[in-house]
Design a protein around this motif. Sequence first.
Motif, PDB file in Angstrom:
ATOM      1  N   SER A  54      22.504  98.886   4.061  1.00  0.00           N
ATOM      2  CA  SER A  54      21.946 100.221   3.846  1.00  0.00           C
ATOM      3  C   SER A  54      21.705 100.504   2.359  1.00  0.00           C
ATOM      4  O   SER A  54      20.826 101.304   2.024  1.00  0.00           O
ATOM      5  CB  SER A  54      22.852 101.300   4.458  1.00  0.00           C
ATOM      6  OG  SER A  54      24.050 101.417   3.753  1.00  0.00           O
ATOM      7  N   ILE A  55      22.441  99.844   1.477  1.00  0.00           N
ATOM      8  CA  ILE A  55      22.198  99.999   0.039  1.00  0.00           C
ATOM      9  C   ILE A  55      20.819  99.473  -0.329  1.00  0.00           C
ATOM     10  O   ILE A  55      20.149 100.009  -1.207  1.00  0.00           O
ATOM     11  CB  ILE A  55      23.287  99.267  -0.786  1.00  0.00           C
ATOM     12  CG1 ILE A  55      24.630  99.969  -0.625  1.00  0.00           C
ATOM     13  CG2 ILE A  55      22.907  99.195  -2.263  1.00  0.00           C
ATOM     14  CD1 ILE A  55      25.804  99.169  -1.182  1.00  0.00           C
ATOM     15  N   THR A  56      20.358  98.446   0.370  1.00  0.00           N
ATOM     16  CA  THR A  56      19.068  97.831   0.032  1.00  0.00           C
ATOM     17  C   THR A  56      17.886  98.660   0.524  1.00  0.00           C
ATOM     18  O   THR A  56      16.803  98.555  -0.036  1.00  0.00           O
ATOM     19  CB  THR A  56      18.943  96.406   0.618  1.00  0.00           C
ATOM     20  OG1 THR A  56      18.894  96.468   2.055  1.00  0.00           O
ATOM     21  CG2 THR A  56      20.085  95.524   0.161  1.00  0.00           C
ATOM     22  N   GLU A  61      16.718  97.168  -9.068  1.00  0.00           N
ATOM     23  CA  GLU A  61      17.489  97.803 -10.148  1.00  0.00           C
ATOM     24  C   GLU A  61      18.352  98.942  -9.622  1.00  0.00           C
ATOM     25  O   GLU A  61      19.489  99.118 -10.065  1.00  0.00           O
ATOM     26  CB  GLU A  61      16.555  98.291 -11.267  1.00  0.00           C
ATOM     27  CG  GLU A  61      15.934  97.160 -12.060  1.00  0.00           C
ATOM     28  CD  GLU A  61      16.965  96.174 -12.619  1.00  0.00           C
ATOM     29  OE1 GLU A  61      17.998  96.606 -13.153  1.00  0.00           O
ATOM     30  OE2 GLU A  61      16.732  94.964 -12.512  1.00  0.00           O
ATOM     31  N   GLU A  62      17.838  99.735  -8.689  1.00  0.00           N
ATOM     32  CA  GLU A  62      18.630 100.820  -8.101  1.00  0.00           C
ATOM     33  C   GLU A  62      19.805 100.267  -7.301  1.00  0.00           C
ATOM     34  O   GLU A  62      20.908 100.825  -7.340  1.00  0.00           O
ATOM     35  CB  GLU A  62      17.747 101.702  -7.211  1.00  0.00           C
ATOM     36  CG  GLU A  62      16.750 102.532  -7.985  1.00  0.00           C
ATOM     37  CD  GLU A  62      15.700 103.186  -7.102  1.00  0.00           C
ATOM     38  OE1 GLU A  62      15.212 104.254  -7.491  1.00  0.00           O
ATOM     39  OE2 GLU A  62      15.351 102.624  -6.022  1.00  0.00           O
ATOM     40  N   GLN A  63      19.583  99.161  -6.600  1.00  0.00           N
ATOM     41  CA  GLN A  63      20.673  98.523  -5.854  1.00  0.00           C
ATOM     42  C   GLN A  63      21.776  98.073  -6.809  1.00  0.00           C
ATOM     43  O   GLN A  63      22.967  98.314  -6.573  1.00  0.00           O
ATOM     44  CB  GLN A  63      20.150  97.310  -5.081  1.00  0.00           C
ATOM     45  CG  GLN A  63      19.205  97.634  -3.961  1.00  0.00           C
ATOM     46  CD  GLN A  63      18.554  96.391  -3.404  1.00  0.00           C
ATOM     47  OE1 GLN A  63      19.195  95.358  -3.243  1.00  0.00           O
ATOM     48  NE2 GLN A  63      17.264  96.476  -3.099  1.00  0.00           N
ATOM     49  N   ARG A  64      21.382  97.439  -7.901  1.00  0.00           N
ATOM     50  CA  ARG A  64      22.361  96.957  -8.870  1.00  0.00           C
ATOM     51  C   ARG A  64      23.121  98.110  -9.514  1.00  0.00           C
ATOM     52  O   ARG A  64      24.328  98.017  -9.722  1.00  0.00           O
ATOM     53  CB  ARG A  64      21.671  96.112  -9.941  1.00  0.00           C
ATOM     54  CG  ARG A  64      21.164  94.794  -9.399  1.00  0.00           C
ATOM     55  CD  ARG A  64      20.510  94.004 -10.494  1.00  0.00           C
ATOM     56  NE  ARG A  64      19.860  92.819  -9.964  1.00  0.00           N
ATOM     57  CZ  ARG A  64      19.186  91.966 -10.696  1.00  0.00           C
ATOM     58  NH1 ARG A  64      19.079  92.154 -12.004  1.00  0.00           N
ATOM     59  NH2 ARG A  64      18.623  90.919 -10.153  1.00  0.00           N
ATOM     60  N   ARG A  65      22.418  99.199  -9.819  1.00  0.00           N
ATOM     61  CA  ARG A  65      23.090 100.368 -10.403  1.00  0.00           C
ATOM     62  C   ARG A  65      24.098 100.966  -9.423  1.00  0.00           C
ATOM     63  O   ARG A  65      25.183 101.390  -9.808  1.00  0.00           O
ATOM     64  CB  ARG A  65      22.073 101.423 -10.835  1.00  0.00           C
ATOM     65  CG  ARG A  65      21.453 101.137 -12.188  1.00  0.00           C
ATOM     66  CD  ARG A  65      20.739 102.352 -12.766  1.00  0.00           C
ATOM     67  NE  ARG A  65      19.651 102.846 -11.939  1.00  0.00           N
ATOM     68  CZ  ARG A  65      18.406 102.371 -11.980  1.00  0.00           C
ATOM     69  NH1 ARG A  65      18.088 101.398 -12.816  1.00  0.00           N
ATOM     70  NH2 ARG A  65      17.466 102.884 -11.208  1.00  0.00           N
ATOM     71  N   PHE A  66      23.728 100.987  -8.142  1.00  0.00           N
ATOM     72  CA  PHE A  66      24.625 101.511  -7.119  1.00  0.00           C
ATOM     73  C   PHE A  66      25.910 100.683  -7.083  1.00  0.00           C
ATOM     74  O   PHE A  66      27.021 101.226  -7.095  1.00  0.00           O
ATOM     75  CB  PHE A  66      23.939 101.499  -5.746  1.00  0.00           C
ATOM     76  CG  PHE A  66      24.734 102.189  -4.671  1.00  0.00           C
ATOM     77  CD1 PHE A  66      24.488 103.515  -4.374  1.00  0.00           C
ATOM     78  CD2 PHE A  66      25.721 101.513  -3.971  1.00  0.00           C
ATOM     79  CE1 PHE A  66      25.223 104.159  -3.390  1.00  0.00           C
ATOM     80  CE2 PHE A  66      26.460 102.151  -2.990  1.00  0.00           C
ATOM     81  CZ  PHE A  66      26.213 103.479  -2.690  1.00  0.00           C
TER      82      PHE A  66
END
Length: 195
Positions: free
Chosen positions: A24-26, A32-37
């Motif tokens: 669900s994170i993806t 970049e948003e995934q990595r920041r999360f």
Amino acid sequence: MDEELGGDRERNNTFQGFLDRAESITRGRSVEEQRRFVAKVLGGLVQPGMGVLLRRHLPLNKLVAESMALVASTCFGGLVGHTQRQQVKVSSKGKTHEWKSAVQIEKCRFLEGSGCVGMCVSLCKMPTQTFFLETVGLPLTLEPNFEDLSCTMTFGKVPLPEHLDPVHQQPCLHMNKLSPSGAPCPRIQPKEAVQ
């Protein structure tokens, strides 16, 4: 994290629930948003100000690198599967040393369960390397093997610059084909949000 991602609280406490939350994170987030999360989640594991103390008082040396490998091999089996520490050559302060600072993950549970190169790279490899280097002050390189689903974590080894890391040219795994044959997995291309 549960509040932001939702889902069944009981299922979230299982490994499959963990994989569901990772998936669900993806959704709808760029690489970049995934990595920041994930960085936010990892950062939440460290008390404010602790990163500065770690960087100041845990310099890169054999004891620190080997201790981190021991902790990782002991504590993360439930997440990644069976591990074994190994002796490796590590460059530090202009010299090459032999340290028992590598953790060989025989078959990564996360990679096997997700079946996704993009989730491995964007939710594990890159944010974990960044967290250890920037927050803890200890270089760490994760080297997933997409053929046998193993991975080597080497504490004290500086990761390659992202644009030189061959992982970014990795096609999708045979079990999760999103890219044309031989093309890099679209979930690791930092262009736009992944659908």
